[in-house]
Design a protein around this motif. Sequence first.
Motif, PDB file in Angstrom:
ATOM      1  N   HIS A 214       1.142  -1.013   0.424  1.00 48.17           N
ATOM      2  CA  HIS A 214       0.469  -0.018  -0.393  1.00 48.17           C
ATOM      3  C   HIS A 214       0.750   1.216   0.073  1.00 48.17           C
ATOM      4  N   LEU A 216       3.366   3.616  -1.944  1.00 44.39           N
ATOM      5  CA  LEU A 216       3.880   4.073  -2.808  1.00 44.39           C
ATOM      6  C   LEU A 216       5.679   3.871  -3.095  1.00 44.39           C
ATOM      7  N   ALA A 217       5.999   5.097  -2.141  1.00 44.35           N
ATOM      8  CA  ALA A 217       7.397   5.282  -1.864  1.00 44.35           C
ATOM      9  C   ALA A 217       8.029   3.843  -1.833  1.00 44.35           C
ATOM     10  N   VAL A 218       7.921   2.812  -1.098  1.00 48.23           N
ATOM     11  CA  VAL A 218       8.301   1.691  -1.336  1.00 48.23           C
ATOM     12  C   VAL A 218       8.459   1.033  -3.043  1.00 48.23           C
ATOM     13  N   ALA A 254      -4.451  10.760  -7.066  1.00 48.07           N
ATOM     14  CA  ALA A 254      -4.736  11.259  -5.599  1.00 48.07           C
ATOM     15  C   ALA A 254      -3.741  10.531  -4.599  1.00 48.07           C
ATOM     16  N   LEU A 255      -3.816   9.625  -4.638  1.00 51.26           N
ATOM     17  CA  LEU A 255      -2.475   8.310  -3.666  1.00 51.26           C
ATOM     18  C   LEU A 255      -1.469   8.629  -3.875  1.00 51.26           C
ATOM     19  N   LEU A 256      -0.833   9.333  -5.431  1.00 51.30           N
ATOM     20  CA  LEU A 256       1.021   9.686  -5.240  1.00 51.30           C
ATOM     21  C   LEU A 256       0.515  11.551  -4.390  1.00 51.30           C
ATOM     22  N   ALA A 258      -1.211  11.704  -1.930  1.00 48.10           N
ATOM     23  CA  ALA A 258      -1.281  10.943  -0.227  1.00 48.10           C
ATOM     24  C   ALA A 258      -0.249  11.399   0.451  1.00 48.10           C
ATOM     25  N   ILE A 259       1.013  10.871   0.010  1.00 51.75           N
ATOM     26  CA  ILE A 259       1.774  10.430   0.908  1.00 51.75           C
ATOM     27  C   ILE A 259       2.615  11.331   1.253  1.00 51.75           C
ATOM     28  N   PRO A 260       2.854  11.408   2.625  1.00 55.65           N
ATOM     29  CA  PRO A 260       3.076  12.652   3.116  1.00 55.65           C
ATOM     30  C   PRO A 260       4.962  12.439   3.044  1.00 55.65           C
ATOM     31  N   HIS A 261       4.975  14.004   2.404  1.00 53.95           N
ATOM     32  CA  HIS A 261       6.324  13.639   2.122  1.00 53.95           C
ATOM     33  C   HIS A 261       7.622  14.550   2.701  1.00 53.95           C
ATOM     34  N   PRO A 262       8.649  13.531   2.590  1.00 57.37           N
ATOM     35  CA  PRO A 262      10.057  13.828   4.161  1.00 57.37           C
ATOM     36  C   PRO A 262      10.177  15.633   4.270  1.00 57.37           C
ATOM     37  N   GLY A 268       1.358  20.715   4.146  1.00 52.12           N
ATOM     38  CA  GLY A 268      -0.256  21.266   3.698  1.00 52.12           C
ATOM     39  C   GLY A 268      -0.179  21.774   2.369  1.00 52.12           C
ATOM     40  N   PRO A 272      -6.635  17.109   0.392  1.00 48.27           N
ATOM     41  CA  PRO A 272      -6.860  15.560   0.286  1.00 48.27           C
ATOM     42  C   PRO A 272      -8.161  15.163  -0.121  1.00 48.27           C
TER      43      PRO A 272
END
Lengths: 348, 329
Positions: A214, A216-218, A254-256, A258-262, A268, A272
């Motif tokens: 689930h 996407l970054a992995v 939307a999935l991409l 929504a990933i919180p970015h470091p 913000g 969403p």
Amino acid sequence: MSVLLEVENLAKHYPVRNGAILARQVGLVRAVDGVSFTLNRGETLALVGESGCGKSTTARLVLRLIEPTTGAVKFKGTDITTLDGATLKGFRRNAQIVFQDPYASLNPRYTVGQTISEPMEVHNIGDAASRKARVEELLKLVGLAPYHAQRYGHEFSGGQRQRIGIARALAVEPDLVVCDEPVSALDVSIQAQVVNLLRDLQRRLGLAYLFIAHDLAVVKHVADRIAVMYLGRIVEIGEKRALFSNPRHPYTRALLAAIPHPDPSRKGRVTPLGGDVPSPMNIPPGCRFHTRCPFAQDICRQQDPVLKNGVACHLADELPPAGVDFAGGLAPNAAKRLALYAEAAART
Amino acid sequence: MSEPLLRIEGLRTVFRTSGGDVPAVDGVSLEVHRGRTLGIVGESGCGKSVLSLSVMRLVAHPGRIAAGRVMLGERDLASLSMAEMRQVRGRDIAMIFQEPMTSLNPVHSVGFQITEAIRAHDPRASNAELRNRGIEALKRVRIPSPERRFDEYPHQLSGGMRQRVMIAMALACSPKLLIADEPTTALDVTVQAQILDLLRELQAETGMAIILITHDLGVIAEMADEVAVMYSGKVVERTNARALFEDPQHPYTLGLLGSIPRLDEDRENLLAIRGTVPPPFNLPPGCRFNPRCPFAIEACRAEIPPLRSIIPGHEVACICAPVEASVAA
């Protein structure tokens, strides 16, 4: 590249019954609802999506751990949904699985050696001595030590247990390994160890992975191609790079997003996606994503879009270019010190 | 900056075992300011959850606070009686947990659970008033048709809705501080984005402070103003969120940053941290990260490095920081 696995129009529907005796069917959960894809030898295809999208059910169907309602799963050209007895067992030798939960997927009464040699015993591979030698070889392959064979599962950390699960899957030299969320239960530093190991093993052994995730970054790190699932269907499938640089389905976008970015400077900036995934017992008519889609129009509410050129969306060609930008990367100081870290880690 | 809302000083929480007291939190000092978010990041077993439970005085036997103070204004929460502490929970400090499935009571309606804290702190409130305030609380967390949801049970709600209900419960008495322990870890990414957005909006509306506990540096970047990185019960790095990502100092922080796959770059291999977190009953001598640290030198094994200020507002507990200086030396 030769095709290893072909999945055609695969579906799994679960009837919902009410009442104890003479149960009436009151509904149908369409967990997987017409999924097709191919997987080449030595390739990684990731199935991604949120809970309830049918990705794990698809994985189990591919291994025939559950029976499909309709559809075909062709492995090296043979439809495995009709196999039985010895031919099914032959297929199982070629296709293995690594499970999500490294705590629940090891038998607590088995030593690690027994766990890893069990598949070889089931398939009558070698004698006791050669199996023992193979266990030691496999333990070394996954970064553990031969003496670990005498220990029990509970003596190991989560990451080490997942290595044991991987060694067990590799014991019978499969061509296909289904990885069902293999790193989701692990801490990030351990996640990285296991992801690196899986990539390394693929290169050395020419494995094909069906990688369920689930995150996407992995997935971006392990996959060659990606299939995005929503409510039992593939809504977009494509080469990793193309999918990330130009996601075409609104759900993929939307999935991409929504990933919180470091990176705190992007804090913000994303609106969403609203709402929740509808119940697979009550799939919306038309495009199944239309209830949450910011672009939905009348046609989306009426006609179910088919997967064409890798995307199942009526409006795919008309949508504005996706606003997901991945520019940025590490800050200079962070990049410099990470490089030093990598150097020092390689030295010691 | 103004006087902090909450000041944790030298907090030490230990668990009694047959082998003696084992520290889960070992000398942690932190500050949280009004309207700000303090992020606490670390992996399983680093003590971040025990730290938050210590603030709430919810550490169960055989755990106990062995030393330190938890100052909320002039009061030291660590020395309050259980009865006094009950007046603090819910009203001054509220908490939400990781598992919205298991932290709601399945046999009570959503409305009953939301109004429970209001009843506890304001026993004279009438039923009609409770209902109004409960529905108000549900509206505040953007739950559609709150009048209907008020009478429903947790199993009728999705995971995201349940976490909204948890937040509504926590905010029912307008606390000054919200402790959120991995509030979005069990949720899907699109729902996680909704909940993080909601927390930010509610903070802007109410001016409450948030302590956000997470293992996800992405969530930290989205939410936190200040950040503390914890390892084996200790804070190893403390600074503002920007500095943590732009000028990370501690080798453990570097390892964490290198371990996360990023969407914005292509790396062949992830930079994994070798080994695992040591168990608290078997800590290595000296710096607790030294067996896993690629920069470790003899002196790292000699004593535990204290948090020191490397530039104003940026503290790190590492004798080798900044690492480029020690590598060059």
